[in-house]
Design a protein around this motif. Structure first.
Motif, PDB file in Angstrom:
ATOM      1  N   GLU A  49      39.204  36.320  36.904  1.00  0.00           N
ATOM      2  CA  GLU A  49      38.707  35.388  35.887  1.00  0.00           C
ATOM      3  C   GLU A  49      39.838  34.711  35.115  1.00  0.00           C
ATOM      4  O   GLU A  49      39.617  33.717  34.431  1.00  0.00           O
ATOM      5  CB  GLU A  49      37.747  36.090  34.926  1.00  0.00           C
ATOM      6  CG  GLU A  49      38.382  37.124  34.032  1.00  0.00           C
ATOM      7  CD  GLU A  49      38.517  38.510  34.661  1.00  0.00           C
ATOM      8  OE1 GLU A  49      38.864  39.442  33.927  1.00  0.00           O
ATOM      9  OE2 GLU A  49      38.286  38.667  35.878  1.00  0.00           O
ATOM     10  N   GLU A  55      35.546  33.972  39.256  1.00  0.00           N
ATOM     11  CA  GLU A  55      34.876  35.089  38.593  1.00  0.00           C
ATOM     12  C   GLU A  55      34.808  36.238  39.585  1.00  0.00           C
ATOM     13  O   GLU A  55      34.760  36.020  40.789  1.00  0.00           O
ATOM     14  CB  GLU A  55      33.460  34.694  38.166  1.00  0.00           C
ATOM     15  CG  GLU A  55      33.409  33.616  37.098  1.00  0.00           C
ATOM     16  CD  GLU A  55      33.988  34.049  35.764  1.00  0.00           C
ATOM     17  OE1 GLU A  55      33.899  35.255  35.440  1.00  0.00           O
ATOM     18  OE2 GLU A  55      34.554  33.203  35.060  1.00  0.00           O
ATOM     19  N   ALA A  57      33.178  38.971  41.929  1.00  0.00           N
ATOM     20  CA  ALA A  57      31.931  38.932  42.687  1.00  0.00           C
ATOM     21  C   ALA A  57      30.845  39.655  41.902  1.00  0.00           C
ATOM     22  O   ALA A  57      31.117  40.540  41.092  1.00  0.00           O
ATOM     23  CB  ALA A  57      32.126  39.581  44.052  1.00  0.00           C
ATOM     24  N   GLU A  58      29.597  39.271  42.158  1.00  0.00           N
ATOM     25  CA  GLU A  58      28.465  39.849  41.432  1.00  0.00           C
ATOM     26  C   GLU A  58      28.456  41.368  41.591  1.00  0.00           C
ATOM     27  O   GLU A  58      28.576  41.895  42.688  1.00  0.00           O
ATOM     28  CB  GLU A  58      27.166  39.255  41.971  1.00  0.00           C
ATOM     29  CG  GLU A  58      25.987  39.537  41.065  1.00  0.00           C
ATOM     30  CD  GLU A  58      24.758  38.796  41.519  1.00  0.00           C
ATOM     31  OE1 GLU A  58      23.684  39.396  41.487  1.00  0.00           O
ATOM     32  OE2 GLU A  58      24.883  37.623  41.911  1.00  0.00           O
ATOM     33  N   GLY A  59      28.302  42.044  40.477  1.00  0.00           N
ATOM     34  CA  GLY A  59      28.280  43.499  40.482  1.00  0.00           C
ATOM     35  C   GLY A  59      29.655  44.131  40.538  1.00  0.00           C
ATOM     36  O   GLY A  59      29.814  45.340  40.489  1.00  0.00           O
ATOM     37  N   GLU A  60      30.690  43.325  40.634  1.00  0.00           N
ATOM     38  CA  GLU A  60      32.057  43.840  40.718  1.00  0.00           C
ATOM     39  C   GLU A  60      32.779  43.527  39.415  1.00  0.00           C
ATOM     40  O   GLU A  60      32.689  42.419  38.897  1.00  0.00           O
ATOM     41  CB  GLU A  60      32.781  43.161  41.893  1.00  0.00           C
ATOM     42  CG  GLU A  60      34.138  43.743  42.198  1.00  0.00           C
ATOM     43  CD  GLU A  60      34.768  43.058  43.399  1.00  0.00           C
ATOM     44  OE1 GLU A  60      35.931  42.654  43.281  1.00  0.00           O
ATOM     45  OE2 GLU A  60      34.104  42.916  44.429  1.00  0.00           O
ATOM     46  N   SER A  61      33.486  44.494  38.880  1.00  0.00           N
ATOM     47  CA  SER A  61      34.243  44.254  37.652  1.00  0.00           C
ATOM     48  C   SER A  61      35.723  44.116  37.989  1.00  0.00           C
ATOM     49  O   SER A  61      36.152  44.417  39.089  1.00  0.00           O
ATOM     50  CB  SER A  61      34.021  45.404  36.661  1.00  0.00           C
ATOM     51  OG  SER A  61      34.529  46.601  37.205  1.00  0.00           O
TER      52      SER A  61
END
Length: 183
Positions: A49, A55, A57-61
């Motif tokens: 980010e 950003e 990936a979805e569900g990934e921090s």
């Protein structure tokens, strides 16, 4: 190269001057490109980010905290700027080599100019030189009162910090103007 040719500092034809300068600057550019790629890859893998428009990936921090990323980059700056600067060559840089050569090391003198007596002589140049001699914090990458390696280390760290500071300011200005444009 164009500025040097237009300034009249060199009497070499532009093509010959480029031929003298190009090989060293291509090598420098390649190394700088590799370093930049490594830093961007590290940031992309750690905190995507931070790079514009990316950003996780979805569900990934993010893999690392912002503090950890900044700390790692700061340590790298200290190691490279402060430590590896001691390994820097004492040979002339590309422009100095093209203009003055390095006869002491067995290289051609290129244009045969004398670096000590080179430059425009004028009252303004003498005044500027006197001011620089009195105010330069790290002249020739050393402290003005001694020539120890500590000056080289401090020069590397200060230079790295200045580049990092400039990069942060550019990023902050870019974010400011992007926010202003969208509102």
């Amino acid at each position: 190269m164009l500025e040097t040719s237009l300034s009249g500092i060199t009497e070499l034809p532009f093509g010959a001057f480029v031929a003298l300068m190009q090989p060293i600057h291509l090598a420098i550019g390649l190394v700088e490109g590799l370093i930049t790629s490594a830093v961007l890859l590290f940031v992309y893998e750690s905190r995507p980010e931070l790079l514009q428009g990316l950003e996780p990936a979805e569900g990934e921090s993010s893999k690392r905290s912002l503090k950890a990323v900044v700390a790692i980059l700061a340590v790298v700056v200290l190691v490279v700027g402060g430590g590896l600067s001691l390994l820097a060559s004492s040979n002339p840089d590309g422009l100095e080599w093209a203009l003055f050569g390095n006869a002491e090391e067995g290289y051609a003198e290129n244009m045969g100019l004398d670096e000590e007596t080179y430059g425009v002589e004028s009252a303004a140049a003498d005044t500027a030189g006197a001011i620089q001699d009195k105010t330069a914090f790290l002249p020739d990458y050393a402290f003005s009162d001694n020539d120890t390696p500590v000056g080289t280390t401090v020069s590397g760290i200060v230079g790295s910090a200045m580049v990092a500071g400039a990069a942060i300011l550019v990023c902050l200005a870019g974010g400011f103007f992007r926010k202003k444009k969208t509102t």
